[in-house]
Design a protein around this motif. Structure first.
Motif, mmCIF file in Angstrom:
data_model
loop_
_atom_site.group_PDB
_atom_site.id
_atom_site.type_symbol
_atom_site.label_atom_id
_atom_site.label_comp_id
_atom_site.label_asym_id
_atom_site.label_seq_id
_atom_site.Cartn_x
_atom_site.Cartn_y
_atom_site.Cartn_z
ATOM 1 N N ASN A 192 1.060 -1.543 0.201
ATOM 2 C CA ASN A 192 -0.180 0.147 0.044
ATOM 3 C C ASN A 192 1.021 1.632 -0.084
ATOM 4 N N ASN A 193 -0.055 1.933 -0.944
ATOM 5 C CA ASN A 193 1.027 3.039 -1.064
ATOM 6 C C ASN A 193 0.742 4.566 0.218
ATOM 7 N N GLN A 195 -1.607 6.854 1.381
ATOM 8 C CA GLN A 195 -2.753 6.506 0.879
ATOM 9 C C GLN A 195 -3.653 5.787 0.891
ATOM 10 N N GLU A 217 -3.498 2.372 -0.243
ATOM 11 C CA GLU A 217 -3.701 1.679 -1.787
ATOM 12 C C GLU A 217 -3.182 1.205 -2.763
ATOM 13 N N THR A 244 -1.035 0.620 -5.854
ATOM 14 C CA THR A 244 -1.073 1.848 -7.219
ATOM 15 C C THR A 244 -1.276 0.569 -8.600
ATOM 16 N N ARG A 298 0.779 0.127 -11.278
ATOM 17 C CA ARG A 298 1.965 -0.094 -11.828
ATOM 18 C C ARG A 298 1.897 -1.826 -10.766
ATOM 19 N N THR A 299 2.021 -1.486 -9.305
ATOM 20 C CA THR A 299 2.169 -2.664 -8.536
ATOM 21 C C THR A 299 1.660 -3.685 -8.127
ATOM 22 N N ASP A 345 5.336 4.745 -1.859
ATOM 23 C CA ASP A 345 4.419 5.612 -3.196
ATOM 24 C C ASP A 345 5.346 5.604 -4.762
ATOM 25 N N HIS A 346 6.217 5.365 -5.287
ATOM 26 C CA HIS A 346 7.080 5.162 -6.316
ATOM 27 C C HIS A 346 6.698 3.676 -6.626
ATOM 28 N N ASP A 347 5.927 2.479 -5.862
ATOM 29 C CA ASP A 347 6.386 1.443 -7.185
ATOM 30 C C ASP A 347 7.141 0.731 -6.032
#
Length: 272
Positions: free
Chosen positions: A15-16, A18, A20, A22, A24-25, A256-258
């Protein structure tokens, strides 16, 4: 090395910020499972809190497992059958409730569909309910709740109160339970010897997969045991320094950036 399983923490990892997954992940993990590699998720959350992520990752379609309550309950997500479980000694919740009264803390536990407050609900219980996307309830029959076997109790309170209670309660229950903070305002109490590594080892025994063929990825203190246990333990870029210190590898990108997609590409050659 041909790796056969990837085990992922949820919050701060899959999860990022938020809460969630993403796109891409998500796509990277779908492709990884399509290639024949098993993906499992291991979290301090109860199974109902892990379920939304497990479903997003299609663990039921590809056939995999969730390790909830830091591994105190392992569920085959395709059949929804529990394959391993460990609970607190029956007398412990009542003793913990007495401790909460002394320290000014709250206490909650869980059933299959709710977060259950064993003391007057507080704002930190609301946080736990929102994280798991389930209702918070107060039982009509507290005695019945305290007599039922549970996988985990969570003590809640102001960070300074939780910090003050942690050392004393960890010592008090050192032969009966694991007591540790997962957040400044959360004090987890789980069965003795239950951590992500111990329970992952039980699952690998069932599946006959050697630990050397497993990659584990996480960011938090409760991920340290499984990172040390795995064939390759990967800490996220956003992980705490002690977590990075025990890891075999650290991602360049954070949650937050996969960062998880980065691991999939590096170790399995699958890019998105």
């Amino acid at each position: 090395m041909d790796y056969r399983m990837m085990v992922l923490d949820i919050d701060g990892t899959v999860n990022n910020s938020q809460k969630e997954v993403t796109p891409r992940t998500m796509e990277a993990l779908w492709r990884l499972q399509e290639s024949g590699v098993m993906v499992a998720v291991a979290s301090g959350r109860p199974p109902m809190g892990v379920a939304p992520v497990a479903d997003i990752l299609r663990l039921d379609r590809y056939g995999s497992y969730i390790l909830g309550f830091n591994g105190a309950r392992i569920i085959d997500w395709r059949s929804k059958k529990c394959v391993y479980e460990k609970t607190l000694a029956l007398h412990l919740p009542r003793k913990l409730l007495e401790d909460c009264a002394s320290w000014g803390l709250g206490m909650l536990t869980y059933d299959e569909t709710h977060v259950i407050a064993a003391t007057r609900p507080d704002r930190y219980m609301d946080i736990e309910a929102k994280i798991n996307r389930v209702p918070l309830t107060f039982p009509e029959d507290l005695d019945k709740l305290l007599q039922a076997p549970v996988n985990k109790c969570l003590l809640t309170g102001e960070p300074e109160d939780v910090a003050a209670a942690e050392e004393e309660l960890a010592e008090k229950y050192r032969h009966e339970a694991e007591v540790f903070r997962s957040e400044p305002y959360f004090l987890e109490v789980t069965p003795k010897h239950v951590d992500k590594a111990y329970c992952l080892s039980r699952l690998l025994g069932i599946l006959e997969i050697p630990r050397e063929q497993v990659i584990c990825v996480g960011d938090g203190y409760n991920d340290i045991s499984m990172l040390q246990f795995a064939g390759v333990g990967v800490a996220m870029a956003n992980a705490q320094p002690p977590v990075k210190a025990v890891a075999d590898d650290v991602t360049r990108r954070d949650n937050d950036h996969d960062g998880v997609a980065e691991v999939v590409e590096k170790y399995f050659g699958i890019s998105v």
